[in-house]
Design an enzyme around this catalytic site. Sequence first.
Site, PDB file in Angstrom:
ATOM      1  N   ARG A 103       0.878  -1.181   0.000  1.00 10.41           N
ATOM      2  CA  ARG A 103       0.000   0.000   0.000  1.00 10.41           C
ATOM      3  C   ARG A 103       0.905   1.217   0.000  1.00 10.41           C
ATOM      4  O   ARG A 103       1.643   1.452   0.964  1.00 10.41           O
ATOM      5  CB  ARG A 103      -0.912  -0.005   1.226  1.00 10.41           C
ATOM      6  N   HIS A 130      -7.324   1.213  -6.382  1.00 14.47           N
ATOM      7  CA  HIS A 130      -7.555   0.320  -5.228  1.00 14.47           C
ATOM      8  C   HIS A 130      -8.241  -0.954  -5.749  1.00 14.47           C
ATOM      9  O   HIS A 130      -9.409  -1.219  -5.448  1.00 14.47           O
ATOM     10  CB  HIS A 130      -8.417   1.032  -4.187  1.00 14.47           C
ATOM     11  N   GLN A 133     -10.072  -3.619  -3.398  1.00 12.38           N
ATOM     12  CA  GLN A 133     -11.376  -3.200  -2.876  1.00 12.38           C
ATOM     13  C   GLN A 133     -12.478  -3.455  -3.901  1.00 12.38           C
ATOM     14  O   GLN A 133     -13.566  -3.909  -3.565  1.00 12.38           O
ATOM     15  CB  GLN A 133     -11.332  -1.706  -2.536  1.00 12.38           C
ATOM     16  N   ASP A 227     -16.885   7.683  -1.413  1.00 11.54           N
ATOM     17  CA  ASP A 227     -15.632   7.483  -0.673  1.00 11.54           C
ATOM     18  C   ASP A 227     -15.308   8.803   0.013  1.00 11.54           C
ATOM     19  O   ASP A 227     -15.912   9.842  -0.298  1.00 11.54           O
ATOM     20  CB  ASP A 227     -14.516   7.072  -1.662  1.00 11.54           C
ATOM     21  N   CYS A 267     -16.180   1.870   0.644  1.00 10.46           N
ATOM     22  CA  CYS A 267     -15.018   1.039   0.964  1.00 10.46           C
ATOM     23  C   CYS A 267     -14.623   1.124   2.438  1.00 10.46           C
ATOM     24  O   CYS A 267     -14.000   0.206   2.965  1.00 10.46           O
ATOM     25  CB  CYS A 267     -13.830   1.423   0.082  1.00 10.46           C
ATOM     26  N   ARG A 295     -13.770  -8.337   1.655  1.00  5.50           N
ATOM     27  CA  ARG A 295     -12.344  -8.087   1.450  1.00  5.50           C
ATOM     28  C   ARG A 295     -11.553  -9.363   1.753  1.00  5.50           C
ATOM     29  O   ARG A 295     -10.621  -9.709   1.036  1.00  5.50           O
ATOM     30  CB  ARG A 295     -11.839  -6.950   2.358  1.00  5.50           C
TER      31      ARG A 295
HETATM   32  N1  NVA Z   1      -9.613   6.997  -1.231  1.00  5.37           N
HETATM   33  C1  NVA Z   1      -9.256   6.515   0.076  1.00  5.37           C
HETATM   34  C2  NVA Z   1      -9.545   5.058   0.204  1.00  5.37           C
HETATM   35  C3  NVA Z   1      -9.287   4.485   1.573  1.00  5.37           C
HETATM   36  C4  NVA Z   1      -9.504   3.010   1.641  1.00  5.37           C
HETATM   37  C5  NVA Z   1      -7.789   6.821   0.340  1.00  5.37           C
HETATM   38  O1  NVA Z   1      -6.993   6.668  -0.585  1.00  5.37           O
HETATM   39  O2  NVA Z   1      -7.458   7.210   1.446  1.00  5.37           O
HETATM   40  N1   CP Z   2     -11.155   0.018   2.426  1.00  9.20           N
HETATM   41  C1   CP Z   2      -9.881  -0.101   2.863  1.00  9.20           C
HETATM   42  O1   CP Z   2      -8.935  -0.286   2.100  1.00  9.20           O
HETATM   43  O2   CP Z   2      -9.761  -0.016   4.215  1.00  9.20           O
HETATM   44  P1   CP Z   2      -8.411   0.144   5.031  1.00  9.20           P
HETATM   45  O3   CP Z   2      -7.828   1.485   4.674  1.00  9.20           O
HETATM   46  O4   CP Z   2      -8.853   0.069   6.462  1.00  9.20           O
HETATM   47  O5   CP Z   2      -7.475  -0.968   4.660  1.00  9.20           O
END
Ligand code: NVA
Ligand code: CP
Length: 309
Positions: A103, A130, A133, A227, A267, A295
Amino acid sequence: MARQPHFLSINDYSPKQIKQLLDIADEMKQHPKRFNKSLKGQVLAMIFEKSSTRTRMSFETGMYQLGGIAQFLSSRDIQIGRGEPIYDTARVMSRFVQGIMARTFAHQTVTDLAKYGSIPVINGLTDLEHPCQIMADLQTVREHFGKLSGLKLTYIGDGNNMAHSYMQGTGKTGMDCTIITPKDVKYSCNAAIVEAALEDHAAQGTTLTITDNVMEGVAGSHVVATDTWVSMGMEEEKAERIAAFKGFTVDNAVMEAAGKDAIFIHCLPAYRGYEVLEEVIDGPRSLIYDEAENRLHAQKAIMYSLMAK
Ligand code: NVA
Ligand code: CP
């Protein structure tokens, strides 16, 4: 069917391969014991440059349930955080473990891990996409409606990683997609991703519509998604973003405009009162906890398809 070496983007997968992953995810959910030795003795390294609840838990629990283990590696604690090059990290990790989930901020970090390493790499979220997800979301939608083809998914909010992965995921599964973002191009989707998704949609005879009109755009939707307006790494822009997204909150009126059978997904983490009101996210149309649970099953399917011998 040819096996993909990595899971970096939905774009790399054919419609047939996406369906196959979803079928495995369903099987993982229904018959978890069938797979409990499928990654026996294997280790997944999990690199996190950003926070996570669901992604970490799904991969860590998933590896354990498949017979292997996962290593949590915060970028603050490993040498990447002090400037060790990605190519050295990728090559060294390839000598220790059988897969990497990462990540990261820059999308190029995950593509470089894949380029320089010799083991499967999974994108656990980048600023751009992502994909993990979206597999869970597609699984959730298919469970609810019994199909994906012919459905319309509408995403309302920031033109971010989730918006990109939704337009890609719908473009592989016979779904129409509408993305509703503010007029200001700062919040629009990435042009190259839109262009590629438009090609996928055209090839399967579905539509990808981009608009700033919430009530018109959402009409006739089976699925409404949103989101956070403030993704990880954008915290300094919080006040500006809250102002820019005025009028983009998913409330009961938006769900009514979508249609009487429309479901709501997110998500998570969600910020109630901003991108969605409690009346929707905690209401009867919301499938957020099924989506979060999926997930686990979807991520197990991805690891299984990449790493099982
Ligand atoms: N768009 C959000 C998704 C979190 C799972 C981010 O990138 O923080
Ligand atoms: N939706 C998602 O990716 O959640 P986290 O940021 O908690 O991993």
